[in-house]
Design a protein around this motif. Structure first.
Motif, PDB file in Angstrom:
ATOM      1  N   ALA A 497       0.816  -1.219   0.000  1.00  0.00           N
ATOM      2  CA  ALA A 497       0.000   0.000   0.000  1.00  0.00           C
ATOM      3  C   ALA A 497       0.847   1.266   0.000  1.00  0.00           C
ATOM      4  N   ALA A 498       2.193   1.089   0.111  1.00  0.00           N
ATOM      5  CA  ALA A 498       3.054   2.271   0.229  1.00  0.00           C
ATOM      6  C   ALA A 498       2.941   3.174  -0.985  1.00  0.00           C
ATOM      7  N   PHE A 499       2.888   2.534  -2.148  1.00  0.00           N
ATOM      8  CA  PHE A 499       2.809   3.329  -3.383  1.00  0.00           C
ATOM      9  C   PHE A 499       1.533   4.180  -3.393  1.00  0.00           C
ATOM     10  N   THR A 500       0.419   3.557  -2.974  1.00  0.00           N
ATOM     11  CA  THR A 500      -0.851   4.294  -2.940  1.00  0.00           C
ATOM     12  C   THR A 500      -0.816   5.412  -1.911  1.00  0.00           C
ATOM     13  N   ILE A 501      -0.198   5.101  -0.753  1.00  0.00           N
ATOM     14  CA  ILE A 501      -0.135   6.111   0.315  1.00  0.00           C
ATOM     15  C   ILE A 501       0.709   7.294  -0.121  1.00  0.00           C
ATOM     16  N   GLN A 502       1.863   6.986  -0.736  1.00  0.00           N
ATOM     17  CA  GLN A 502       2.735   8.101  -1.146  1.00  0.00           C
ATOM     18  C   GLN A 502       2.060   8.957  -2.212  1.00  0.00           C
ATOM     19  N   ASN A 503       1.360   8.316  -3.129  1.00  0.00           N
ATOM     20  CA  ASN A 503       0.640   9.097  -4.139  1.00  0.00           C
ATOM     21  C   ASN A 503      -0.429   9.976  -3.509  1.00  0.00           C
ATOM     22  N   ALA A 504      -0.965   9.514  -2.356  1.00  0.00           N
ATOM     23  CA  ALA A 504      -2.030  10.284  -1.711  1.00  0.00           C
ATOM     24  C   ALA A 504      -1.520  11.616  -1.173  1.00  0.00           C
ATOM     25  N   ILE A 505      -0.205  11.690  -0.822  1.00  0.00           N
ATOM     26  CA  ILE A 505       0.320  12.965  -0.292  1.00  0.00           C
ATOM     27  C   ILE A 505       0.648  13.936  -1.412  1.00  0.00           C
ATOM     28  N   LEU A 506       0.757  13.412  -2.631  1.00  0.00           N
ATOM     29  CA  LEU A 506       1.055  14.303  -3.748  1.00  0.00           C
ATOM     30  C   LEU A 506      -0.174  15.138  -4.084  1.00  0.00           C
ATOM     31  N   PRO A 507       0.024  16.323  -4.603  1.00  0.00           N
ATOM     32  CA  PRO A 507      -1.124  17.200  -4.917  1.00  0.00           C
ATOM     33  C   PRO A 507      -2.046  16.552  -5.936  1.00  0.00           C
ATOM     34  N   PHE A 508      -3.340  16.743  -5.748  1.00  0.00           N
ATOM     35  CA  PHE A 508      -4.314  16.283  -6.723  1.00  0.00           C
ATOM     36  C   PHE A 508      -4.330  17.235  -7.920  1.00  0.00           C
ATOM     37  N   GLU A 509      -5.009  16.777  -8.986  1.00  0.00           N
ATOM     38  CA  GLU A 509      -5.054  17.590 -10.211  1.00  0.00           C
ATOM     39  C   GLU A 509      -5.710  18.946  -9.949  1.00  0.00           C
ATOM     40  N   LYS A 510      -6.721  18.963  -9.048  1.00  0.00           N
ATOM     41  CA  LYS A 510      -7.398  20.229  -8.733  1.00  0.00           C
ATOM     42  C   LYS A 510      -6.415  21.224  -8.128  1.00  0.00           C
ATOM     43  N   GLU A 511      -5.506  20.726  -7.241  1.00  0.00           N
ATOM     44  CA  GLU A 511      -4.524  21.613  -6.635  1.00  0.00           C
ATOM     45  C   GLU A 511      -3.479  22.045  -7.647  1.00  0.00           C
ATOM     46  N   LEU A 512      -3.095  21.118  -8.544  1.00  0.00           N
ATOM     47  CA  LEU A 512      -2.092  21.464  -9.555  1.00  0.00           C
ATOM     48  C   LEU A 512      -2.601  22.544 -10.488  1.00  0.00           C
ATOM     49  N   LYS A 513      -3.901  22.519 -10.817  1.00  0.00           N
ATOM     50  CA  LYS A 513      -4.449  23.516 -11.729  1.00  0.00           C
ATOM     51  C   LYS A 513      -4.481  24.910 -11.107  1.00  0.00           C
ATOM     52  N   LYS A 514      -4.368  24.958  -9.764  1.00  0.00           N
ATOM     53  CA  LYS A 514      -4.325  26.274  -9.133  1.00  0.00           C
ATOM     54  C   LYS A 514      -3.005  26.983  -9.419  1.00  0.00           C
ATOM     55  N   MET A 515      -1.928  26.194  -9.635  1.00  0.00           N
ATOM     56  CA  MET A 515      -0.644  26.841  -9.875  1.00  0.00           C
ATOM     57  C   MET A 515      -0.514  27.267 -11.339  1.00  0.00           C
ATOM     58  N   ALA A 516      -1.148  26.568 -12.266  1.00  0.00           N
ATOM     59  CA  ALA A 516      -1.088  26.948 -13.682  1.00  0.00           C
ATOM     60  C   ALA A 516      -2.102  26.118 -14.444  1.00  0.00           C
ATOM     61  N   THR A 517      -2.649  26.731 -15.499  1.00  0.00           N
ATOM     62  CA  THR A 517      -3.606  25.980 -16.326  1.00  0.00           C
ATOM     63  C   THR A 517      -2.886  25.047 -17.291  1.00  0.00           C
ATOM     64  N   ASP A 518      -1.633  25.383 -17.615  1.00  0.00           N
ATOM     65  CA  ASP A 518      -0.854  24.550 -18.538  1.00  0.00           C
ATOM     66  C   ASP A 518       0.419  24.137 -17.809  1.00  0.00           C
ATOM     67  N   TYR A 519       0.586  22.874 -17.522  1.00  0.00           N
ATOM     68  CA  TYR A 519       1.727  22.394 -16.747  1.00  0.00           C
ATOM     69  C   TYR A 519       1.971  20.939 -17.107  1.00  0.00           C
ATOM     70  N   PHE A 520       3.112  20.411 -16.625  1.00  0.00           N
ATOM     71  CA  PHE A 520       3.347  18.979 -16.699  1.00  0.00           C
ATOM     72  C   PHE A 520       4.170  18.560 -15.491  1.00  0.00           C
ATOM     73  N   VAL A 521       4.042  17.300 -15.123  1.00  0.00           N
ATOM     74  CA  VAL A 521       4.842  16.717 -14.039  1.00  0.00           C
ATOM     75  C   VAL A 521       5.382  15.384 -14.546  1.00  0.00           C
ATOM     76  N   LEU A 522       6.723  15.329 -14.760  1.00  0.00           N
ATOM     77  CA  LEU A 522       7.393  14.087 -15.152  1.00  0.00           C
ATOM     78  C   LEU A 522       7.915  13.442 -13.872  1.00  0.00           C
ATOM     79  N   TYR A 523       7.227  12.414 -13.388  1.00  0.00           N
ATOM     80  CA  TYR A 523       7.496  11.820 -12.082  1.00  0.00           C
ATOM     81  C   TYR A 523       7.689  10.323 -12.275  1.00  0.00           C
ATOM     82  N   LYS A 524       8.964   9.854 -12.117  1.00  0.00           N
ATOM     83  CA  LYS A 524       9.284   8.439 -12.356  1.00  0.00           C
ATOM     84  C   LYS A 524      10.097   7.912 -11.177  1.00  0.00           C
TER      85      LYS A 524
END
Length: 741
Positions: A497-524
């Motif tokens: 469940a660690a992967f799911t839990i860690q993803n839960a602390i990352l900002p949701f799309e709604k929060e990301l759209k507050k910083m910019a309407t056009d953005y990308f996140v390359l997360y690997k």
């Protein structure tokens, strides 16, 4: 007086010429026993738009003059309410020497178009009286003189005289007059070949229906059900067009015989649309086009009902147009889906191309643009057989694709399972080592106690008490071992469940759209969980954005990322600290306290890139940046040049240092400019020759794509990374964020 006689003779000759012009018609001479001829250009036609003419009126000179010679091999008048009188003359010249005409074979005239309501045939008997025979698909099939799917009129020409015949044709459908005259030998030959062909055709189609129906029952895929409905509907329309259904199935039910063809065509169009939606998965590959197909299917559904309540002429026109339109749209659907990556659409496109080609050949035949050949006459049926075959291949190919995707998914799941097993094995080894060490210590203590018991008998009671205590400790150790094993099982579940839990602390799309309407996140992440994370928080007109690289990766890095995200939330959201440099200083203090770096030396820490974006007037964006060993990149839209602001050369956390002052950097950008926050994973990633991607190359790449939309920038960065690390494993967690202001 003489001039008057000459004038009368001249007028008589002129009137005789007009009379010859009006009544004269080419006589069709039968000169061969094995003869076949198309009568289209050998007949005369009179159009009766009043629909009131009878044979007695037609025989009058006024209407005889109105007959016009046909110039078309296959007369076609389309959809019209007029009646059409056809006049032709036959003369049997097949008499052989020493043989009477009465012994010569019969002749047959075939109307090679079955869907005609009424064909009234007029002929003279031996007494010279006119007789009438009524045929067509509005007349019960039992009334026909010849058992044949289309109307066939037999002729018994027992002398060499010229015989005149009339046809009165009227129908609610298309008025077509493909008249073919054959001797009985030729008629039997063509009839046998045609019936053999159609027997094979219907047999193949029914076998395909049964075969695909069994597959539908087995795998419950509705693509096969709609496919079977499409074949059955086509067979219904085709058999009605050819006259076979009227001949064998409902010869006495003339109303249904007329409705069968428009009903079959409309149901066929509806089934083809539903089959395309399910088979091509247009709802997945082309959602907008899928809406068009759903709307078309709804229209076709109601059209099938309209067939039974509207005029036949309207229903046959609309059903024919719907079939043509759906065929073209099905071909376009296959092309659209193929361009989106659905490989199964190849056979689908080929199938609909073949059926369109067959229809095209059938259309060319009446205009003399296609040769008179058996394959040309049956191009429509042959095209449909090939279409059915290729659609079956397409269905089989899609099953193979699903099987391959399933195998790949299973392989991926197996790899994840093996990784979990590896982590569990490592934890078990650590626990076993600890138990062995503790057990060894206990054994040593027991031996020493036994020796003391032999040497000091006086202390026997104390030794026995000590032994009892050791027994209790052993029980406690066994309990501890059991407890550790249970915790190991819980840890394994937690890792899943660690992967799911860690993803839960990352900002949701709604929060990301507050910083910019056009953005990308390359997360690997390198492993299941990651030591890199990104953090976003907004207050009024200010947006905080952070990209954090924690020491290590995997589980240790994931723990640090949880600590970092929690501390940032507390410092900014609860303590209301909004200055980036002060935020990093507070983060450093809290990390050192949590890791207890005030008691021992450790390099565990974080590299942070933190920005505060304040949106002002006149499209200005004021950016306050503070960094811990990580830079900020930005590209101005006006110059398209990449610029870099370096962070402070010190970690957050790390060695024991509470008092760290980080530096704020302020810049003013405008809407349309871009900023980038990264970890070191992208730059440090090596290729198979152990050569890193490199900072200079990364700068050149950002500058070259800075003017593109963020989605394209993301795809370019991802493609370049995949190309660089091809043949080698990922070295570290990778994080690149891009924002267009």
């Amino acid at each position: 007086m003489r001039d008057f006689k000459i004038r009368k003779i001249t007028i008589f000759i002129v009137l005789l010429g007009f009379a010859w012009t009006g009544y004269g018609q080419k006589v069709i001479q039968l000169t061969s026993k094995n003869q076949e001829m198309v009568l289209g250009d050998k007949i005369s036609i009179l159009e009766d738009s009043t629909r009131q003419l009878s044979l007695l009126k037609v025989l009058k000179p006024r209407y005889q003059k109105a007959f016009k010679p046909s110039t078309k091999l296959y007369p076609n008048f389309g959809f019209t309410a007029s009646h059409f009188w056809v006049k032709f003359k036959l003369q049997n010249l097949t008499e052989k020497e020493g043989q009477a005409l009465s012994n010569i074979e019969k002749w047959f005239m075939k109307v090679a178009y079955a869907p005609i309501d009424y064909i009234e045939f007029y002929y003279q008997d031996k007494m010279g009286d006119w007789q009438k025979m009524v045929l067509g698909d509005r007349v019960p099939f039992s009334k026909r003189p010849v058992f044949y799917p289309q109307v066939v009129i037999p002729f018994h020409l027992i002398d060499a005289k010229v015989h005149t015949f009339y046809l009165n044709v009227h129908t609610q459908g298309s008025v077509q007059l493909p008249l073919i005259l054959q001797s009985d030998t030729k008629f039997n030959q063509t009839n046998m070949a045609s019936e053999l062909f159609y027997g094979m055709f219907y047999g193949i189609m029914l076998i395909m229906v049964i075969y695909n129906l069994f597959i539908f029952i087995a795998i419950r895929s509705y693509s096969y059900l709609f496919y079977c409905l499409y074949i059955l509907a086509y067979l219904l329309g085709q058999s009605a067009l050819n006259g076979h259904s009227f001949q064998y199935l409902w010869g006495e039910h003339t109303t249904w015989a007329n409705l069968a063809m428009p009903f079959g065509l409309t149901i066929g169009a509806l089934s083809s649309v539903l089959f395309a939606i399910r088979f091509l998965q247009t709802y997945k590959y082309t959602p907008r086009w899928n809406i068009v197909l759903i709307g078309l299917s709804i229209i076709l559904f109601f059209m099938t009902i309209v067939v039974f309540i509207t005029d036949y002429q309207i229903s046959i026109i609309t059903s024919t147009l719907s079939l043509l339109l759906s065929t073209i749209l099905m071909l376009l659907s296959g092309i659209f889906v193929l361009r989106k990556g659905n490989r199964a659409a190849k056979y689908y496109i080929l199938a609909w191309t073949i059926i369109l080609f067959g229809l095209f050949i059938v259309v060319l035949k009446p205009y003399g643009l296609a040769p008179d050949h058996f394959m040309v006459d049956h191009a429509n049926q042959i095209g449909f057989v090939l279409q059915v075959i290729f659609l079956s291949l397409a269905l089989a190919d899609r099953i193979n694709i699903y099987r391959k995707e399933t195998i790949e998914a299973q392989a991926e799941a197996l790899a994840k399972s093996q990784e979990n097993e590896r982590i569990i094995l490592e934890q078990n080894q650590v626990l076993e080592q600890r138990v062995q060490e503790r057990t060894s210590e206990i054994t040593t203590q027991n031996e020493e106690l036994y020796q003391q018991q032999e040497e000091i008998l006086a202390q026997r009671d104390a030794v026995e008490a000590a032994n009892a205590k050791l027994v209790d400790q052993t029980s406690e150790l066994e309990y501890a071992k059991q407890s550790l094993e249970e915790k190991t099982i819980q840890l394994n579940k937690s890792l899943e469940a660690a992967f799911t839990i860690q993803n839960a602390i990352l900002p949701f799309e709604k929060e990301l759209k507050k910083m910019a309407t056009d953005y990308f996140v390359l997360y690997k992440p390198k492993d299941i969980v990651s030591g890199d994370f990104y953090w976003v928080h907004s207050i009024i007109h200010t947006v905080f954005v952070a990209a954090v690289d924690c020491t290590g990766h995997g589980v240790p890095g994931a723990f640090m990322s949880l600590i970092g995200s929690t501390l940032l939330d507390r410092i900014v959201k609860l303590e209301h600290t909004y200055d980036p440099a002060e935020i990093l200083s507070r983060l450093n203090e809290e990390v050192l306290v949590i890791l207890r770096n005030n008691n021992f030396k450790s390099d565990t820490g974080m590299d942070v890139s933190l920005c505060a974006l304040e949106y002002g007037e006149h499209m200005q964006v004021r950016i306050t940046y503070a960094g811990a060993r990580r830079p900020l990149y930005f590209v101005r839209d006006a110059t398209r040049a990449l610029q870099e602001i370096k962070g402070d050369r010190m970690h957050v956390g790390g060695v024991k240092t509470f008092d760290r002052d980080f530096t704020n950097h302020e810049i003013t950008l405008y809407q349309g400019d871009s900023i980038y926050l990264t970890s070191d994973g992208y730059i440090d990633q090596n290729d198979e020759k152990r050569k890193k991607f490199g900072k200079a190359r990364f700068h050149e790449l950002l500058q070259s794509i800075g003017h593109l939309p963020m989605e394209q920038q993301y795809q370019t960065l991802l493609d370049q990374l995949k190309q660089h690390m091809e043949g080698t494993d990922q070295r570290d967690d990778i994080l690149v964020m891009g924002l267009k202001l």
